[in-house]
Motif scaffolding. Structure first.
Motif, PDB file in Angstrom:
ATOM      1  N   THR A  84       0.692  -1.115  -0.341  1.00 44.26           N
ATOM      2  CA  THR A  84      -0.349   0.138  -0.223  1.00 44.26           C
ATOM      3  C   THR A  84       0.857   1.268   0.268  1.00 44.26           C
ATOM      4  N   GLY A  85       2.177   1.709   0.876  1.00 47.81           N
ATOM      5  CA  GLY A  85       2.868   2.220   0.325  1.00 47.81           C
ATOM      6  C   GLY A  85       2.845   3.715   1.730  1.00 47.81           C
ATOM      7  N   ALA A  86       1.978   2.841   2.698  1.00 48.86           N
ATOM      8  CA  ALA A  86       1.849   3.904   3.878  1.00 48.86           C
ATOM      9  C   ALA A  86       2.979   3.879   4.552  1.00 48.86           C
ATOM     10  N   THR A  87       3.388   2.656   5.033  1.00 44.88           N
ATOM     11  CA  THR A  87       4.416   2.917   6.085  1.00 44.88           C
ATOM     12  C   THR A  87       5.790   3.474   5.058  1.00 44.88           C
ATOM     13  N   ALA A  88       5.805   3.343   4.200  1.00 44.66           N
ATOM     14  CA  ALA A  88       7.120   4.099   3.090  1.00 44.66           C
ATOM     15  C   ALA A  88       6.975   5.389   3.373  1.00 44.66           C
ATOM     16  N   ARG A  89       5.291   6.040   3.228  1.00 41.44           N
ATOM     17  CA  ARG A  89       5.076   7.091   2.963  1.00 41.44           C
ATOM     18  C   ARG A  89       5.262   8.014   4.709  1.00 41.44           C
ATOM     19  N   ALA A  90       4.581   7.285   5.407  1.00 37.95           N
ATOM     20  CA  ALA A  90       4.993   8.090   7.116  1.00 37.95           C
ATOM     21  C   ALA A  90       6.413   7.820   7.159  1.00 37.95           C
ATOM     22  N   ALA A  91       7.188   6.985   6.613  1.00 41.47           N
ATOM     23  CA  ALA A  91       8.658   7.007   6.381  1.00 41.47           C
ATOM     24  C   ALA A  91       9.312   8.313   6.274  1.00 41.47           C
ATOM     25  N   VAL A  92       9.006   8.740   4.744  1.00 40.19           N
ATOM     26  CA  VAL A  92       9.483   9.620   4.200  1.00 40.19           C
ATOM     27  C   VAL A  92       8.959  11.213   5.052  1.00 40.19           C
ATOM     28  N   GLU A  93       8.278  11.647   5.563  1.00 41.64           N
ATOM     29  CA  GLU A  93       7.991  12.801   6.039  1.00 41.64           C
ATOM     30  C   GLU A  93       8.803  11.919   7.353  1.00 41.64           C
ATOM     31  N   VAL A  94       8.176  11.459   8.340  1.00 45.60           N
ATOM     32  CA  VAL A  94       9.362  11.081   9.352  1.00 45.60           C
ATOM     33  C   VAL A  94      10.644  11.681   9.307  1.00 45.60           C
ATOM     34  N   VAL A  95      11.755  10.882   7.844  1.00 44.00           N
ATOM     35  CA  VAL A  95      12.754  11.861   8.027  1.00 44.00           C
ATOM     36  C   VAL A  95      13.016  13.094   7.309  1.00 44.00           C
ATOM     37  N   ARG A  96      12.064  13.550   6.334  1.00 40.78           N
ATOM     38  CA  ARG A  96      11.808  14.909   6.302  1.00 40.78           C
ATOM     39  C   ARG A  96      12.437  16.011   7.406  1.00 40.78           C
ATOM     40  N   ARG A  97      11.521  15.611   8.478  1.00 43.17           N
ATOM     41  CA  ARG A  97      10.877  16.022   9.600  1.00 43.17           C
ATOM     42  C   ARG A  97      12.183  16.196  10.533  1.00 43.17           C
ATOM     43  N   LEU A  98      13.583  15.347   9.893  1.00 48.25           N
ATOM     44  CA  LEU A  98      14.356  14.870  11.022  1.00 48.25           C
ATOM     45  C   LEU A  98      15.468  15.755  10.001  1.00 48.25           C
ATOM     46  N   GLY A  99      15.346  15.897   9.369  1.00 50.86           N
ATOM     47  CA  GLY A  99      15.999  17.301   8.780  1.00 50.86           C
ATOM     48  C   GLY A  99      16.435  16.605   8.169  1.00 50.86           C
ATOM     49  N   ALA A 100      16.150  15.751   6.553  1.00 50.20           N
ATOM     50  CA  ALA A 100      17.256  15.511   5.248  1.00 50.20           C
ATOM     51  C   ALA A 100      16.988  15.845   4.442  1.00 50.20           C
ATOM     52  N   ARG A 101      18.227  16.329   4.394  1.00 50.86           N
ATOM     53  CA  ARG A 101      18.110  17.301   2.661  1.00 50.86           C
ATOM     54  C   ARG A 101      17.630  16.353   1.052  1.00 50.86           C
ATOM     55  N   ARG A 102      18.132  15.178   0.697  1.00 54.61           N
ATOM     56  CA  ARG A 102      17.171  14.483  -0.259  1.00 54.61           C
ATOM     57  C   ARG A 102      16.425  13.311   0.152  1.00 54.61           C
ATOM     58  N   VAL A 103      15.601  12.910  -0.182  1.00 53.17           N
ATOM     59  CA  VAL A 103      15.047  11.162   0.516  1.00 53.17           C
ATOM     60  C   VAL A 103      14.490  10.467  -0.482  1.00 53.17           C
ATOM     61  N   VAL A 104      15.216   9.734  -0.737  1.00 55.49           N
ATOM     62  CA  VAL A 104      15.037   7.806  -1.877  1.00 55.49           C
ATOM     63  C   VAL A 104      14.836   7.503  -1.476  1.00 55.49           C
ATOM     64  N   VAL A 105      13.622   6.588  -1.630  1.00 51.58           N
ATOM     65  CA  VAL A 105      13.033   5.577  -1.376  1.00 51.58           C
ATOM     66  C   VAL A 105      13.156   4.239  -1.814  1.00 51.58           C
ATOM     67  N   ALA A 106      13.695   2.938  -1.584  1.00 56.24           N
ATOM     68  CA  ALA A 106      14.171   2.103  -2.532  1.00 56.24           C
ATOM     69  C   ALA A 106      13.950   0.684  -2.351  1.00 56.24           C
ATOM     70  N   VAL A 107      13.376   0.074  -3.323  1.00 56.05           N
ATOM     71  CA  VAL A 107      12.262  -1.125  -2.671  1.00 56.05           C
ATOM     72  C   VAL A 107      12.805  -2.076  -4.392  1.00 56.05           C
TER      73      VAL A 107
END
Length: 210
Positions: free
Chosen positions: A134-157
């Motif tokens: 569904t991508g729900a966990t990965a989408r949450a992970a993207v927002e989490v790492v952005r809030r933790l200061g990530a400059r660029r976010v790559v999701v790889a599966v």
């Protein structure tokens, strides 16, 4: 449809698609606990990047836990789907929050083993999981790492559903998905060995790549 022998082979295939990041400064690879960690381990080794884990706990509806109204991440990050969460009372939300926060803290303490909290400020973060349904966990992970200061976010599966891929592509800076079958089904279908990853396997991966 291509099946992977196990998560390690899936990580090798995925790493082949991430070679542009070799030599890039500030890259960190985060395995989503727990199934994403064996995949992420191979990716991190190939990229010559540090490996860490990202514990994201789904906040499920009290009567249907598989339906998420949000997610929790480290550092007190909370992501809510307001359209779904609005169907719950504040007491219901607090109860689920409390339970999942306790489990998140337990896992964080177990996996981090005294290491400092995640600091992703200015980093290129590669979030790795073993599949995207569904991508729900990965989408949450993207927002989490952005809030933790990530400059660029790559999701790889290694494999993912087309719909989930498209949702994530709108939120991450880049989504790398080795295959997107038309009739997706379940992630487990694409692995010969899809055993449940134990805590010991996560800890061993982190220790080996430290």
């Amino acid at each position: 449809m291509t099946t992977y022998r196990d998560r390690a082979e899936a990580g090798q295939v995925l790493a082949d698609r991430l070679t542009a990041l070799i030599g890039e400064p500030d890259v960190v690879v985060l395995g989503l606990v727990r199934g994403g960690v064996p995949v992420a381990r191979v990716v991190a080794e190939r990229l010559g990047a540090p490996l860490d884990v990202l514990v994201v706990r789904k906040l499920g509806m009290p009567w249907a836990r598989e339906v998420a109204f949000g997610a929790l991440g480290p550092g007190g990050v909370q992501v809510l789907n307001e359209a779904v969460a609005s169907r719950l009372s504040s007491d219901d939300i607090d109860e689920v929050n409390h339970r999942e926060q306790a489990e998140l803290e337990r896992r964080e303490q177990l996996y981090r083993g005294g290491r400092p909290p995640l600091d992703l400020t200015g980093r290129i973060v590669v979030i790795v999981d073993d599949g995207l349904a569904t991508g729900a966990t990965a989408r949450a992970a993207v927002e989490v790492v952005r809030r933790l200061g990530a400059r660029r976010v790559v999701v790889a599966v290694p494999v993912g559903a087309q719909e989930a891929y498209e949702l994530l592509a709108a939120e991450a800076d880049q989504v790398v998905c080795a295959q997107r079958p038309q009739d997706f089904g379940a992630v487990s279908v694409y692995y010969d060995d899809f055993h449940e990853v134990a805590d010991d396997e996560v800890i061993e991966a982190l220790t080996a790549t430290a």
